[in-house]
Design a protein around this motif. Structure first.
Motif, PDB file in Angstrom:
ATOM      1  N   ILE A   1       6.976  22.487  93.260  1.00  0.00           N
ATOM      2  CA  ILE A   1       7.233  23.107  91.956  1.00  0.00           C
ATOM      3  C   ILE A   1       7.834  22.044  91.034  1.00  0.00           C
ATOM      4  CG2 ILE A   1       8.502  24.944  90.753  1.00  0.00           C
ATOM      5  CD1 ILE A   1       8.727  26.318  93.581  1.00  0.00           C
ATOM      6  N   PRO A   2       7.254  21.834  89.847  1.00  0.00           N
ATOM      7  CA  PRO A   2       7.818  20.842  88.927  1.00  0.00           C
ATOM      8  C   PRO A   2       9.259  21.223  88.574  1.00  0.00           C
ATOM      9  CG  PRO A   2       5.658  21.624  88.170  1.00  0.00           C
ATOM     10  CD  PRO A   2       6.061  22.495  89.315  1.00  0.00           C
ATOM     11  N   PRO A   3      10.158  20.211  88.459  1.00  0.00           N
ATOM     12  CA  PRO A   3      11.591  20.499  88.237  1.00  0.00           C
ATOM     13  C   PRO A   3      11.851  21.402  87.033  1.00  0.00           C
ATOM     14  CG  PRO A   3      11.208  18.126  88.517  1.00  0.00           C
ATOM     15  CD  PRO A   3       9.875  18.780  88.606  1.00  0.00           C
ATOM     16  N   ASP A   4      11.082  21.233  85.958  1.00  0.00           N
ATOM     17  CA  ASP A   4      11.358  22.051  84.769  1.00  0.00           C
ATOM     18  C   ASP A   4      10.920  23.506  84.933  1.00  0.00           C
ATOM     19  OD1 ASP A   4       8.754  21.033  84.823  1.00  0.00           O
ATOM     20  OD2 ASP A   4       8.487  21.376  82.667  1.00  0.00           O
ATOM     21  N   GLU A   5      10.201  23.813  86.026  1.00  0.00           N
ATOM     22  CA  GLU A   5       9.796  25.211  86.250  1.00  0.00           C
ATOM     23  C   GLU A   5      10.691  25.912  87.258  1.00  0.00           C
ATOM     24  OE1 GLU A   5       5.640  25.487  87.279  1.00  0.00           O
ATOM     25  OE2 GLU A   5       5.103  24.042  85.722  1.00  0.00           O
ATOM     26  N   LEU A   6      11.552  25.110  87.864  1.00  0.00           N
ATOM     27  CA  LEU A   6      12.343  25.640  88.977  1.00  0.00           C
ATOM     28  C   LEU A   6      13.204  26.842  88.582  1.00  0.00           C
ATOM     29  CD1 LEU A   6      12.527  24.974  91.910  1.00  0.00           C
ATOM     30  CD2 LEU A   6      14.411  23.426  91.424  1.00  0.00           C
ATOM     31  N   ARG A   7      13.733  26.781  87.356  1.00  0.00           N
ATOM     32  CA  ARG A   7      14.634  27.875  86.950  1.00  0.00           C
ATOM     33  C   ARG A   7      13.900  29.220  86.841  1.00  0.00           C
ATOM     34  NH1 ARG A   7      14.106  27.500  80.902  1.00  0.00           N
ATOM     35  NH2 ARG A   7      12.586  25.817  80.730  1.00  0.00           N
ATOM     36  N   PHE A   8      12.563  29.214  86.810  1.00  0.00           N
ATOM     37  CA  PHE A   8      11.830  30.477  86.705  1.00  0.00           C
ATOM     38  C   PHE A   8      11.549  31.134  88.052  1.00  0.00           C
ATOM     39  CE2 PHE A   8      10.130  28.146  82.905  1.00  0.00           C
ATOM     40  CZ  PHE A   8      10.778  28.931  81.964  1.00  0.00           C
ATOM     41  N   VAL A   9      11.628  30.343  89.144  1.00  0.00           N
ATOM     42  CA  VAL A   9      11.051  30.849  90.396  1.00  0.00           C
ATOM     43  C   VAL A   9      11.604  32.193  90.845  1.00  0.00           C
ATOM     44  CG1 VAL A   9      10.246  28.697  91.419  1.00  0.00           C
ATOM     45  CG2 VAL A   9      12.551  29.513  91.934  1.00  0.00           C
ATOM     46  N   ALA A  10      12.910  32.381  90.665  1.00  0.00           N
ATOM     47  CA  ALA A  10      13.481  33.621  91.182  1.00  0.00           C
ATOM     48  C   ALA A  10      13.612  34.699  90.106  1.00  0.00           C
ATOM     49  CB  ALA A  10      14.824  33.353  91.838  1.00  0.00           C
ATOM     50  N   GLN A  11      12.985  34.459  88.954  1.00  0.00           N
ATOM     51  CA  GLN A  11      13.026  35.503  87.929  1.00  0.00           C
ATOM     52  C   GLN A  11      11.921  36.506  88.192  1.00  0.00           C
ATOM     53  OE1 GLN A  11      13.246  34.238  83.842  1.00  0.00           O
ATOM     54  NE2 GLN A  11      14.709  32.633  84.357  1.00  0.00           N
ATOM     55  N   ARG A  12      12.256  37.755  87.966  1.00  0.00           N
ATOM     56  CA  ARG A  12      11.276  38.793  88.228  1.00  0.00           C
ATOM     57  C   ARG A  12      10.074  38.646  87.291  1.00  0.00           C
ATOM     58  NH1 ARG A  12      11.772  45.248  88.569  1.00  0.00           N
ATOM     59  NH2 ARG A  12       9.978  45.463  89.930  1.00  0.00           N
ATOM     60  N   HIS A  13       8.916  38.854  87.853  1.00  0.00           N
ATOM     61  CA  HIS A  13       7.658  38.747  87.115  1.00  0.00           C
ATOM     62  C   HIS A  13       7.453  37.361  86.537  1.00  0.00           C
ATOM     63  CE1 HIS A  13       7.331  42.928  87.843  1.00  0.00           C
ATOM     64  NE2 HIS A  13       8.243  43.283  86.984  1.00  0.00           N
TER      65      HIS A  13
END
Ligand code: ADP
Ligand code: MG
Length: 343
Positions: free
Chosen positions: A63-75
């Motif tokens: 997972i690209p580092p800048d996308e990491l903060r989204f992984v555990a967000q719902r939907h």
């Protein structure tokens, strides 16, 4: 009590109740993510039946580092863009719910690195909140460790079965993935003991051997049927001859576009195909793959995607039946028992 909107953390647990029923559901979701990431090797490690620890490590795209903060967000998902995409799903996951639901009821450590990055980025989440983030050395791919599953939902934890029973479900699940993806090497370790090792050499017979043993696998018959028209339905797989049977149905698996599913109509198609070949109460070992255009199958009908809905169930049914019946008749042109002809 007045009617109120549930707080987000409460709502998250309710959703988790559907997607994450037990440790095996966590393993399933993590394996699906690894396969969607194009991994050629996936290792699964569990402790305490998965309630204490589940770790799934893959060599997929990361997972690209800048996308990491989204992984555990719902939907939050990288797999579909709009509702239209739901009509022809080509990946195993698509709801963007799994990591969110898992993280809501456990402690998750996710470490990931893409081929383009020099270092891995990690994320520690506990009961749904981010605890820390960091950078560390790790090979490309993703590793997700889930600890203390349902530690914050004692009622759910209480309903887990014994560690050995939960481990058995996980072992069964990993076996089905090994059968579905014979080009991927799967390793399963339970409490430090290696339980499944599939070669990942793209040879279905070797995946069958890893799951059912070399003797059973080498005696299996190949079943095949494809509809004459281009873009039609295709069925292929392996089945045991009538001399090799089991007392229950758990040894038969159906995969639709590589997704392991449970389907009463397909189980019935298999039984029908074996009619006259088997004594009542006996069941074959079988791994049957069905490929059809993604728009002809709806996988968005069941929370854990265990069941699917076919646009043309009769076509699927008859293709499965023809494939299996054809293999049996090629092996033994006259059904040995001739059950129907007994007066
Ligand atoms: P979904 O699989 O439905 O998209 P998930 O919650 O399972 O939802 O995962 C969210 C997103 O995180 C995925 O869409 C994917 O982009 C990324 N992801 C999760 N696990 C992995 C993995 N093992 N390798 C690469 N990307 C992953
Ligand atoms: Mg997923």
């Amino acid at each position: 009590m007045p009617i109120r909107l549930l707080q987000p953390e409460v709502a998250a647990k309710i959703a988790a109740g559907e997607v994450v029923e037990r440790p095996a559901s966590v393993v399933k979701e993590l394996l699906e993510n690894s396969l969607d990431a194009g991994a050629s090797q996936v290792s699964v490690e569990i402790r305490g039946g998965g309630a204490d620890l589940i770790r799934v490590t893959d060599n997929g795209c990361g997972i690209p580092p800048d996308e990491l903060r989204f992984v555990a967000q719902r939907h939050a998902t990288s797999k579909i863009g709009d509702a239209h995409d739901l009509e022809a799903i080509a990946t195993l996951g698509f709801r963007g719910e799994a990591l969110h639901s898992i993280a809501a009821v456990s402690q998750v450590q996710l470490t990931t690195r893409t081929a383009a990055d020099d270092a891995a980025h990690s994320l520690l989440l506990q009961w749904g909140s981010t605890v820390s983030q960091g950078v560390q050395a790790a090979p490309p791919g993703t590793s997700v460790t889930v600890r203390d599953l349902f530690g914050n939902v004692p009622a759910r934890r209480k309903f887990l079965r014994s560690p050995s029973a939960e481990a058995a479900r996980i072992s069964d699940l990993v076996s089905r993935f090994a059968l579905a993806f014979c080009e991927v090497r799967f390793l399963l370790t339970i409490d430090g003991h290696s339980v499944i090792t599939s070669p990942g050499d793209s040879r279905p017979v070797n995946a069958l051997a890893a799951v059912y043993g070399a003797e059973v696998a080498s005696g299996m018959l190949e079943a095949r049927y494809s509809e004459p028209a281009a873009g039609g339905y295709e069925v292929w797989g392996f089945i045991t001859p009538p001399s090799v049977t089991r007392v229950n149905r758990t040894y038969t698996s159906f995969f639709v576009n590589r997704r392991w599913i449970q389907s009463r109509p397909l189980s019935y198609a298999l039984e029908e195909a074996y009619r006259g070949f088997l004594q009542t109460g006996r069941h074959p070992i079988a791994a049957i793959h069905i490929s059809l255009p993604p728009q002809d199958v709806d996988v968005n009908v069941h929370p854990t995607k265990r069941e699917v809905r076919f646009q043309h169930e009769d076509r699927v049914f008859s293709a499965v039946q023809r494939a299996i019946r054809g293999a049996l008749l090629a092996h033994s042109p006259v059904p040995p028992l001739q059950v129907e002809q007994i007066p």
